[in-house]
Design an enzyme around this catalytic site. Structure first.
Site, PDB file in Angstrom:
ATOM      1  N   HIS A 175      31.617  36.117  24.733  1.00 13.85           N
ATOM      2  CA  HIS A 175      31.238  37.379  25.002  1.00 13.85           C
ATOM      3  C   HIS A 175      29.661  37.445  25.612  1.00 13.85           C
ATOM      4  CE1 HIS A 175      28.793  36.437  21.180  1.00 13.85           C
ATOM      5  NE2 HIS A 175      29.860  35.938  20.654  1.00 13.85           N
ATOM      6  N   GLU A 224      35.142  31.330  21.143  1.00 16.83           N
ATOM      7  CA  GLU A 224      33.685  30.594  20.453  1.00 16.83           C
ATOM      8  C   GLU A 224      34.232  29.581  19.470  1.00 16.83           C
ATOM      9  OE1 GLU A 224      31.368  33.028  17.766  1.00 16.83           O
ATOM     10  OE2 GLU A 224      32.055  34.504  19.021  1.00 16.83           O
ATOM     11  N   GLU A 238      31.120  41.699  20.764  1.00 12.35           N
ATOM     12  CA  GLU A 238      31.667  40.617  19.545  1.00 12.35           C
ATOM     13  C   GLU A 238      30.464  40.848  18.536  1.00 12.35           C
ATOM     14  OE1 GLU A 238      32.397  37.240  17.191  1.00 12.35           O
ATOM     15  OE2 GLU A 238      30.455  37.582  18.217  1.00 12.35           O
ATOM     16  N   GLU A 239      29.317  40.729  18.647  1.00 17.94           N
ATOM     17  CA  GLU A 239      28.367  40.468  17.464  1.00 17.94           C
ATOM     18  C   GLU A 239      28.454  41.834  16.547  1.00 17.94           C
ATOM     19  OE1 GLU A 239      27.261  38.096  16.699  1.00 17.94           O
ATOM     20  OE2 GLU A 239      26.984  36.518  18.430  1.00 17.94           O
ATOM     21  N   HIS A 282      22.801  32.293  15.661  1.00 21.20           N
ATOM     22  CA  HIS A 282      22.045  33.293  15.214  1.00 21.20           C
ATOM     23  C   HIS A 282      20.577  33.099  14.608  1.00 21.20           C
ATOM     24  CE1 HIS A 282      25.659  36.504  14.423  1.00 21.20           C
ATOM     25  NE2 HIS A 282      25.715  35.580  15.460  1.00 21.20           N
ATOM     26  N   ASP A 335      27.375  39.634  25.098  1.00 20.96           N
ATOM     27  CA  ASP A 335      26.343  40.053  24.156  1.00 20.96           C
ATOM     28  C   ASP A 335      25.754  38.847  23.206  1.00 20.96           C
ATOM     29  OD1 ASP A 335      28.639  40.264  22.749  1.00 20.96           O
ATOM     30  OD2 ASP A 335      27.681  41.384  21.049  1.00 20.96           O
ATOM     31  N   ASP A 349      26.002  30.651  21.149  1.00 17.01           N
ATOM     32  CA  ASP A 349      26.710  31.768  20.682  1.00 17.01           C
ATOM     33  C   ASP A 349      26.583  32.813  21.787  1.00 17.01           C
ATOM     34  OD1 ASP A 349      28.207  33.715  19.559  1.00 17.01           O
ATOM     35  OD2 ASP A 349      26.802  33.831  17.915  1.00 17.01           O
TER      36      ASP A 349
END
Ligand SMILES: *[C@@H]1O[C@H](CO)[C@@H](O)[C@H](O)[C@H]1NC(C)=O
Ligand SMILES: *[C@@H]1O[C@H](CO)[C@@H](O)[C@H](O)[C@H]1NC(C)=O
Ligand SMILES: *[C@@H]1O[C@H](CO)[C@@H](O)[C@H](O)[C@H]1NC(C)=O
Length: 429
Positions: free
Chosen positions: A107, A202, A174-175, A400, A109, A140
């Site tokens: 992704h 991922e 995705e997030e 994150h 984002d 990520d």
């Protein structure tokens, strides 16, 4: 855990040196790192990390970035917008394009940053003296996206021809749950036209040498709860105030967490599917310093154990409401009831091909349940086999978190690893 960090650093340095055996020994560490930093793959990853896609307005810059990568390889590029947000597709057509394709998903984002917690600017692509490249998305999933495209570039440059078509897919959201990305996309004709056979997506970082394949996602249930109670003067003691109910609910959720923690501690650390998690992530309430508020709102984020039954969890939440106050409002921000698993055994030719490609490189992979949720839940629920796999051994997991990073030697090795995997998986006939 400074000990762990130092250990993984030591290993990365060891790898750095191992992968540069062509140089005469002893190799000064600075030279090895400089050499790696000068590599076009690393520069491309830095360029991508510098596009701050935690901000909605930069997602279109990421589209332009991917168009440039497709153009550079002379590969067709498409953008689909089933719900406004852009989904990019780069296609490398195989010799036998009727065979189901291999999808390399990731992704564009990234999540936002708490900048003050970072040692280095999170959108600069800074590389330190150990060759660790810092930046939001380093794990990520920006390094993985670059790994995919560089693996393809490597194979094209080596003159390799693959039987199956490969599509590099880049999702925009995705997030935030895929509501404007994978969820509407799988319903479109454009998606069906990709003729998907198998998905990569991922994966997890591991602080030791282990590699993981995630074959099932945990189901997210996010509750939006509003508690009501009698308001009043801040100097009085009212019965059943909203805050009193909040306290009751927090006690209940703490007890639930305690039980789940007990299950967690009795299992292997990577047995993420065996327990549910629960976190109260938002609390909003109160109007003035001297007024007892009439309501308080909170968001509870749960990820269910694979064995948890939907009816049982619904009944449990209902019983919480009955204990807290029957006028409590509950709605779901997210509630995925089903999360299919991909079978990883001899009956799955893609898995067999992946394992044997890794074995040829003296690498082993361990199947596990993903502790969180990705776009793959949507794909698997549509009946497609999908594995989450990223090559990030000796890497402290910082998805994150602050100081998210990837070691550039590991990143480059991952490109070779994925190229070898594709040679096997995309040649299945
Ligand atoms: C890296 O690139 C810089 C600038 O182009 C150059 O001066 C340096 O010699 C290169 N280092 C290595 C190790 O290739
Ligand atoms: C939760 O529900 C309230 C009341 O409907 C709403 O105002 C609020 O925006 C919701 N919170 C989230 C995070 O969706
Ligand atoms: C909510 O309703 C249930 C069933 O009618 C009752 O047993 C329970 O005591 C009520 N809860 C509260 C906090 O009043």
């Amino acid at each position: 855990m400074p000990g762990l960090k130092q250990y993984s650093r030591m290993i990365s340095l060891y790898l750095l040196i191992l992968f540069n055996l062509t140089f005469s020994n002893p190799i000064p560490k600075e030279y090895v790192i400089q050499k790696l930093m000068n590599d076009s793959t690393v520069k491309l990853l830095q360029e991508y990390i510098r596009i701050d896609t935690s901000r909605e307005e930069n997602v279109e810059s990421a589209v332009l970035f991917w168009k440039r990568q497709a153009d550079a390889l002379n590969l067709p590029f498409a953008v689909h917008r089933p719900a406004k947000k852009p989904i990019c597709v780069i296609t490398w057509t195989g010799c036998n394009p009727k065979l189901p394709s291999i999808i390399l998903n990731s992704h564009t984002d990234v999540v936002t940053v708490a900048k003050q917690e970072w040692t280095h600017e999170p959108f600069s692509g800074y590389i330190d003296e150990n060759g660790d490249l810092y930046g939001r998305g380093a794990q990520d999933t920006k390094a993985l996206s670059i790994t995919y495209i560089e693996a393809i570039r490597t194979l094209i440059e080596e003159g390799v021809k693959l039987q199956r078509t490969i599509h590099v897919l880049l999702m925009p959201d995705e997030e935030t749950g895929g509501f404007n990305g994978m969820i509407p996309f799988v319903e479109t004709e454009e998606f069906r036209a990709l003729n998907p056979g198998f998905f990569f997506d991922e994966g997890l970082s591991s602080p030791d040498g282990k590699l993981y394949a995630t074959y099932q996602d945990k189901r997210p249930w996010q509750l939006n709860v509003t508690l009501h109670g009698k308001s009043g003067h801040g100097s009085t003691i009212t019965e059943d105030s909203a805050m009193e109910k909040l306290q009751r609910l927090l006690d209940i959720t703490r007890e639930f967490r305690r039980q789940q923690k007990k299950i967690m501690s009795s299992k292997e650390p990577t047995d993420y599917g065996s327990y549910s998690t629960l976190n109260v992530n938002i609390i909003n309430g109160g109007v003035a310093t001297n007024i007892i508020p009439s309501n308080v709102n909170l968001v509870i984020d749960m990820r269910l154990a694979t064995s948890a039954q939907v009816s049982d969890v619904n009944a449990m939440i209902q019983s919480w409401i009955e204990q807290v106050g029957n006028d409590t409002e509950v709605s779901f921000i997210r509630k995925i009831e089903v999360s299919e698993r991909t079978i990883l055994d001899g009956s799955n030719p893609y898995w067999v091909a992946l394992v044997s490609a890794l074995r040829d490189m003296d690498l082993q992979i361990e199947p596990i349940v993903c502790p969180a949720t990705s776009d793959m839940v949507v794909v698997r629920n549509k009946g497609f086999p999908a594995i989450g796999f990223a090559y990030r051994p000796y890497t402290v997991p910082r998805i994150h978190a602050a100081d998210e990073y990837i070691n550039i030697a590991i990143f480059q090795q991952g490109i070779r690893v994925y190229a070898n995997i594709l040679k096997r998986v995309a040649n299945l006939t």
